[in-house]
Design an enzyme around this catalytic site. Structure first.
Site, short mmCIF file in Angstrom:
data_model
loop_
_atom_site.label_atom_id
_atom_site.label_comp_id
_atom_site.label_asym_id
_atom_site.label_seq_id
_atom_site.Cartn_x
_atom_site.Cartn_y
_atom_site.Cartn_z
CD GLU A 252 -3.05 -0.89 0.47
OE1 GLU A 252 -3.20 0.16 -0.24
OE2 GLU A 252 -3.94 -1.79 0.56
CB CYS A 286 -1.80 7.04 1.17
SG CYS A 286 -3.02 5.93 2.10
#
Ligand code: NAD
Length: 478
Positions: A252, A286
């Site tokens: 990720e 993010c």
């Protein structure tokens, strides 16, 4: 709320807690004051070897523990996380800086992820393929083995839960190295698992010099999966280490989320939603919206109102209930954002709000809005990971999609339009793992969360997150 001695940063190996007094250590810094909070111990090579041995033993025990029992541990851990939400939030805010209300939201989200995985532990199925003359083939799903996991500091509770819960739901063991910048948050989560009855060898927690730990764990024959949450460069580095033993992996990584705002959107609601979402966790998310492409007809109006609402945000310590945006989490981030603002304005961008650090202690930076950011500016190409919104006008949908897909990132994208045809085209053509239309919620426990292109490999959450911890085996029998 005080941080109890119980949650002081420690390593947890083979069911034993090892404190900073017993090892070399490094300081943990309060981002709101710049002062030292505590010290976090560094695992030695021998601690890591013990962790690997324990993970191997834990895997053998846990893989044969029935799904309902694994699920029961996850359910109890979720209940403890809910019960301890106030003290967990206080720890996360102190170490990471986010406002307390955001930390509490993170903790509820973590409990929901655990509850989802508790159910998934009961839903690991295979297939039966009938063959002629009564023979058959079986397709079995089995836990992959011990997992080496590494995660970032920006969601000090949820990132930890997202690593541990699918691993133990699937029947794997795990060695987790969370961020050295937010260790007490990870320790407090681990206490929830231990108190929920997770057997000692199934999950280990280590801290130290990140590169030494990842090299040690990823070269060990016991490790069968890598799971990482962090930046693109570190993700690529770990990918190459993991390639040596061809292990399963989930990455990720970073993002640079485009936001496409059409002139038919509900402008009031869009601005309200986006100001809140952009500056959540000081932009250190993010999936934070970063590149705002606004249709020409509403560009000036959007820029004026978005900047005005941004200027009204109260910046301060996360413990102050009035605070809407806390400090940045470490001293690296204000430096990086300052350099990006300078670079963009030198190249001709207009600064509409913020742009500076706040005077005084701590790592505070003003929420910042930049209009007409040139395409060759640093911030339009590298992930800001901070409180920086970059605005540019566009004309037609094709142009907006081309801009959205221009970078190697592909994590999240946001679109605001009432037009159903446009919504369908955007959902189809934007190259990201998650596309939100007229909303900004990317994370649901039952939906895959993850990026494509350089933003990642595989997904967390949803059935996909469990599947990433399983191997597939075919058994053909007569
Ligand atoms: P980073 O990649 O340097 O660090 C992230 C984490 O990885 C930290 O815990 C760090 O200790 C660890 N790490 C660093 N080098 C390592 C190594 N060689 N081996 C093992 N672990 C290592 O990034 P950062 O600047 O601290 O954090 C911000 C970055 O993380 C941003 O780019 C952001 O997008 C990314 N991030 C991504 C997600 C996501 O879900 N995609 C979530 C949070 C953060």
């Amino acid at each position: 709320m005080t941080i109890t001695a119980d949650n002081s940063p420690s390593i947890y190996v083979s069911g034993r807690w090892i404190t900073a007094e017993q090892r070399e250590s490094e300081a943990v810094i309060d981002p709101a004051s710049g002062g030292e909070i505590s010290k976090v111990p560094h695992a030695t090579a021998s601690d890591l070897d013990h962790a690997l041995e324990s993970a191997d033993i834990g895997f053998k025990e846990w893989r044969s523990t029935p799904g309902d029992q694994r699920g029961a541990v996850l359910h109890r851990a979720a209940a403890l996380i809910r019960e301890r939400a106030d003290s967990l939030a206080a720890i996360a805010t102190r170490e990471q800086g986010k406002p307390l209300a955001e930390a509490k939201g993170e903790i509820i989200g973590a409990a929901m992820i655990l509850e989802f995985h508790a159910g998934e532990a009961m839903r690991i199925y295979g297939r039966v393929l009938p063959r002629p003359a009564g023979s058959r083939s079986l397709v079995l799903k089995q836990p992959v083995g011990p997992v080496a996991a590494f995660c970032a500091w920006n969601f000090p509770i949820i990132n930890v839960v997202r690593k541990i819960s699918p691993a133990i739901a699937a029947g794997c063991s795990i060695i987790l190295k969370p961020s050295e910048e937010t260790p007490a948050s990870a320790v407090a989560v681990m206490h929830c698992f231990v108190d929920a009855g997770l057997p000692p060898n199934v999950a280990q927690l280590v801290f130290g010099v990140p590169d030494d730990i990842s090299r040690h764990l990823l070269s060990a024959p016991q490790t069968r999966k890598l799971s990482f949450t962090g930046s693109v460069p570190v993700g690529k580095h770990l990918f190459s280490l993991a390639a040596k033993t061809v292990m399963k992996m989930t990455l990720e990584l970073g993002g640079h989320a485009p936001v496409i705002i059409f002139d038919d959107c509900d402008l009031d609601a869009t601005i309200d939603t986006l100001v809140g979402h952009k500056f959540r966790n000081a932009g250190q998310v993010c999936i934070s919206p970063t590149r705002f492409y606004v249709q020409e007809g509403i560009y000036d109006e959007f820029a004026k109102r978005f900047a005005a609402q941004t200027k009204a945000l109260k910046v301060g310590p996360g413990v102050d209930p009035e605070t809407k945006m806390g400090p940045m989490a470490n001293s690296r981030r204000p430096d990086a954002i300052e350099a990006m603002v300078e670079n963009a304005t030198d190249k001709g961008a207009r600064l509409l709000a913020g742009g500076r650090r706040l005077a005084g202690d701590g790592f505070f930076f003003q929420p910042t809005v930049i209009a007409d950011a040139p395409l060759d500016s640093l911030a339009m190409n590298e992930e800001p990971f901070g409180p920086l919104a970059l605005l540019r006008p566009f004309g037609k949908i094709e142009e907006a999609i081309e801009h959205a897909n221009r970078l190697p990132y592909g994590l999240a994208a946001y679109c605001f339009t009432q037009d159903a045809r446009r919504q369908a085209v955007l959902g189809e053509q934007i190259e990201t793992g998650m596309v939100c239309i007229n909303n900004v919620r990317t994370s649901w426990p039952d939906a895959p969360f993850g990026g494509i292109k350089e933003s990642g490999f595989g997904s967390e959450d949803g059935p996909e997150g469990i599947d990433a911890h399983l191997i597939t085996k075919a058994v053909h029998s007569n």
